[in-house]
Design an enzyme around this catalytic site. Structure first.
Site, mmCIF file in Angstrom:
data_model
loop_
_atom_site.group_PDB
_atom_site.id
_atom_site.type_symbol
_atom_site.label_atom_id
_atom_site.label_comp_id
_atom_site.label_asym_id
_atom_site.label_seq_id
_atom_site.Cartn_x
_atom_site.Cartn_y
_atom_site.Cartn_z
ATOM 1 N N ASP A 152 0.809 -1.207 0.000
ATOM 2 C CA ASP A 152 0.000 0.000 0.000
ATOM 3 C C ASP A 152 0.850 1.268 0.000
ATOM 4 O OD1 ASP A 152 -2.313 1.595 0.305
ATOM 5 O OD2 ASP A 152 -2.089 1.580 2.484
ATOM 6 N N GLU B 217 3.024 -8.455 7.147
ATOM 7 C CA GLU B 217 1.758 -9.055 6.735
ATOM 8 C C GLU B 217 1.902 -10.028 5.572
ATOM 9 O OE1 GLU B 217 -1.280 -6.127 6.118
ATOM 10 O OE2 GLU B 217 -1.125 -5.356 8.154
ATOM 11 N N TYR C 197 -7.028 -3.197 12.302
ATOM 12 C CA TYR C 197 -7.782 -1.993 11.923
ATOM 13 C C TYR C 197 -9.252 -2.175 12.245
ATOM 14 C CZ TYR C 197 -3.528 -0.293 9.781
ATOM 15 O OH TYR C 197 -2.250 0.158 9.594
ATOM 16 N N GLU D 280 0.646 -1.806 14.188
ATOM 17 C CA GLU D 280 -0.097 -0.830 13.382
ATOM 18 C C GLU D 280 -1.513 -0.736 13.927
ATOM 19 O OE1 GLU D 280 -0.280 -1.510 9.114
ATOM 20 O OE2 GLU D 280 1.852 -1.994 9.034
#
Ligand code: GCB
Length: 654
Positions: free
Chosen positions: A209, A453, A506, A542
């Site tokens: 990303d 990840e 998230y 994160e």
């Protein structure tokens, strides 16, 4: 310094130093180029000629051997700054999104003495170029390198001595194409539907990303050493009571015999220890340990290790000097804590990117210093080099300012099962070799991260990560190793091998969007599940939410600054419970907004920054600032009011 259990301390020192000899890296060292009485450095930054090979097969530049003549003679060239990504420099969208070979060229005036003195090595070094690079000097290929974030270099003295009257023409071709075996991986797809795409149309798929910025990203330079030279230095440090211990090894190239002297000097230039052996242990009485920012009044203390070589090859004598900054500290992990100098360390910091307007991923001192000022302003004591190794100059800043680093390799986006194959693994091991070789001596680097990840639930992940992590520990037995997971604790295959569990999540963003009330429940379960299964300390590596600066709503909705704030605060309340148990850190995603590929979920890039891309604070930056300073007072044992710190302007009521 506090007295600690002497027996245990001694045992740790013996174990640490016993494994030191296992450290076996690449054939040659990769010392950062520094000037010294025996070494000169000439920066080649500035304007280079530039041309992209936009031929349909992307190969015309090789068919026509552009390296053989001046680039301007092959066709039109433009000015290109080095270091910088080329993508955002022009008004041309085709160059911004270009995939393939681009060519850089520059003529260099080499000092006459470097050429006439056969006893001088002249080394060409590229700090990094993304991704594949081939280098020619005066039309002769001198080296190539795969990997976009680590330095490479080559000795060019004999070549430039061939004809001292010709200027030294350096040509560097750089290709940003990613495939399933590169790090990060990617895939090129040709589009066959002629009703939608013209002949030859292709896209580069990536599984990460951030914008795949390309070009020569870090400084290019020439430097000299004598023919016999200090090629590498490895230091491992510890302490016992109030004595610092620096185990070191110096390796020399270019001479079979020679004498070495090593002197360790303190900040005032006073010699505190010395030796005349190429390896050994230096003992520093009344040591000044290297402490993280906000953990000590005098963080980032560095000694200077001066290495002096006198060597002879029978006919000539060579003298070389190299000075390495050395911070003396220890690192250890227990089942619930991360210890620096035997004291619990809580990571309150950020994830970053090398990213900014216009220069993309290009090295820029102004940006670096601004970022450090912001980090210190907000009370951050650490960051992770998401998702690739950052410039060495940044790590040097971390050493000096006491900012703790989780050093990540470019293993981001390993999602396709073919990227777990032998070729990928072999390359990943090579990259870890190069990374550890470059960064092993930085006191700020306290942990290696081998990936971000990956599809760690896939069956091949078990062998892959067992091999990769074991290899990394063999390279550097003194630091813990981790990778960053977003996988479910029950399916993750690599966690048994890591020292610290690093989890990204998230909640209320990528799932249960808008349901802020679910964060405490889901986060609490996340921590309990991982800790329950692995009994290893956990970092929330994160968390965050996008906020378009200036967008507001109450009650909060996604993409507003208020929503980002509530996400942060909801996470913080759980961190505050769990940090008393086994949670050892929290790293916000992200320090600043950054550019990504265009897509439906990105509004001119990723907006999860607490600062904008131009480094202006969103509301969230103030929330973190208040929190981090409070944490520093609680966990850092600073015991000082924030006003004692020059970077802290606002007073808080605690
Ligand atoms: C992640 C990735 C990071 C992304 C972030 C996001 O988990 O590690 O590279 O930018 O999420 O914002 O989606």
């Amino acid at each position: 310094m506090e007295v600690r259990a002497a027996g245990l301390g001694m045992l740790r020192v013996v174990c640490l130093f016993a494994v030191f000899d296992a450290v076996c890296l690449l054939d040659s060292g990769m010392l950062f180029p520094r000037e010294s009485p025996s070494r000169e450095v000439k920066e080649l930054n500035g304007l280079w000629d530039f041309r992209a090979d936009d031929s349909t097969n992307r190969n015309q530049s090789f068919e026509r051997a552009w390296y053989k003549k001046r680039l301007a003679e092959t066709g039109p060239v433009i000015d290109m700054p080095v270091p910088a990504s080329y993508n955002d420099i022009t008004q041309d969208a085709a160059l911004r999104d270009f995939i393939g070979w681009v060519w850089y060229e520059r003529e260099v005036v080499v000092p006459a003495r470097w050429i006439s003195d056969e006893g001088t090595r002249v080394v060409l070094r590229v700090g990094s170029a993304h991704y594949f690079s081939i280098v020619w000097v005066n039309g002769v290929k001198v080296t190539q390198h795969a990997g976009g974030h680590l330095p490479f270099e080559v000795e060019i003295g004999s070549l430039i001595r061939k004809d001292p009257t010709t200027p030294c023409r350096i040509t560097i071709a750089v290709n940003n194409t990613l495939n399933l075996d590169t790090l990060p991986p990617g895939k090129i797809q040709y589009m066959e539907d002629r009703t939608k795409y013209p002949e030859g149309f292709f896209v580069q798929y990536i599984y990460f990303d951030f914008f795949n910025y390309a070009g020569i990203h870090r400084p290019v330079l020439l430097y000299t050493t004598p023919k016999a030279y200090v090629d590498d230095i490895t230091v491992v440090t510890d302490f016992l009571d109030n004595a610092g211990l620096v185990k070191y090894k110096v390796s020399v190239q270019g001479a079979a015999t020679g004498t070495i002297s090593v002197t360790l000097k303190d900040k005032d230039g006073r010699s505190v220890a010395s030796s005349s052996k190429p390896s050994g242990v230096l003992k520093v009485e009344d040591v000044n340990l290297w402490w993280p920012y906000l953990m000590h009044e005098n963080p980032g203390y560095l000694y200077s290790m001066e290495v002096h070589l006198m060597a002879t090859d029978g006919r000539s004598t060579y003298e070389d000097m190299y000075t390495l900054p050395v911070g003396i500290r220890s690192v250890a992990v227990t089942s619930t804590q991360f210890l620096i100098n035997d004291k619990p360390f809580y990571f309150h910091g950020v994830n970053k990117h090398e990213d900014s307007d216009i220069r993309g991923k290009g090295f820029d001192w102004s940006l670096i210093v601004k970022d450090f000022n912001l980090l210190k302003w907000m009370g951050a004591n650490s960051f992770r080099t998401s998702h690739y190794p950052y410039a060495e100059e940044i790590l040097q800043m971390c050493d000096r300012h006491g900012i703790v680093v989780i050093d990540e390799c470019p293993g981001v986006g390993i999602k396709d099962i073919r990227s777990f194959g032998n070729a990928s693994l072999a390359h990943h091991l090579d990259v870890m070799d190069e990374l550890v070789r470059r960064d092993k001596n930085h006191p700020s680097v306290v942990m290696w991260s081998v990936a971000n990840e990956p599809a760690s639930e896939m069956p091949p992940a078990e062998f892959y990560f067992e091999t990769l992590i074991k290899h990394t520990k063999d390279l550097d037995p003194t630091r813990p190793v981790t990778y960053i997971t977003d996988s479910n604790y029950a399916r993750d295959k690599g966690a048994p091998f890591v020292d610290v569990i690093c989890v990204n999540s998230y909640f209320s963003w990528y799932h249960d969007s808008g349901h802020l009330e679910l964060i405490p429940l889901q986060l609490n379960n996340q921590f309990e599940n991982w800790y329950g299964k692995y009994k290893k300390p956990i970092i929330q590596s994160e968390y965050g939410a996008d906020a378009v600066p200036g967008l507001h709503s109450d009650p909060p909705v996604m993409f507003t600054e208020e929503y980002q704030n509530i996400v942060l605060q909801s996470y913080h309340s759980v961190f505050d419970q769990k940090r008393k148990q086994y949670v050892i850190g929290e790293l916000i995603w992200n320090f600043a907004d950054f550019m990504t590929v265009q897509g439906l979920t990105r509004v001119v890039g990723n907006k999860k920054g607490v600062f904008t891309r131009q480094r202006q604070p969103k509301r969230a930056a103030f929330i973190l600032k208040e929190r981090y300073w409070r944490l520093a007072n609680e966990t850092g044992r600073l015991g000082l009011p924030p006003s004692n710190h020059q970077c802290h302007a606002v007073k808080y009521p605690w």
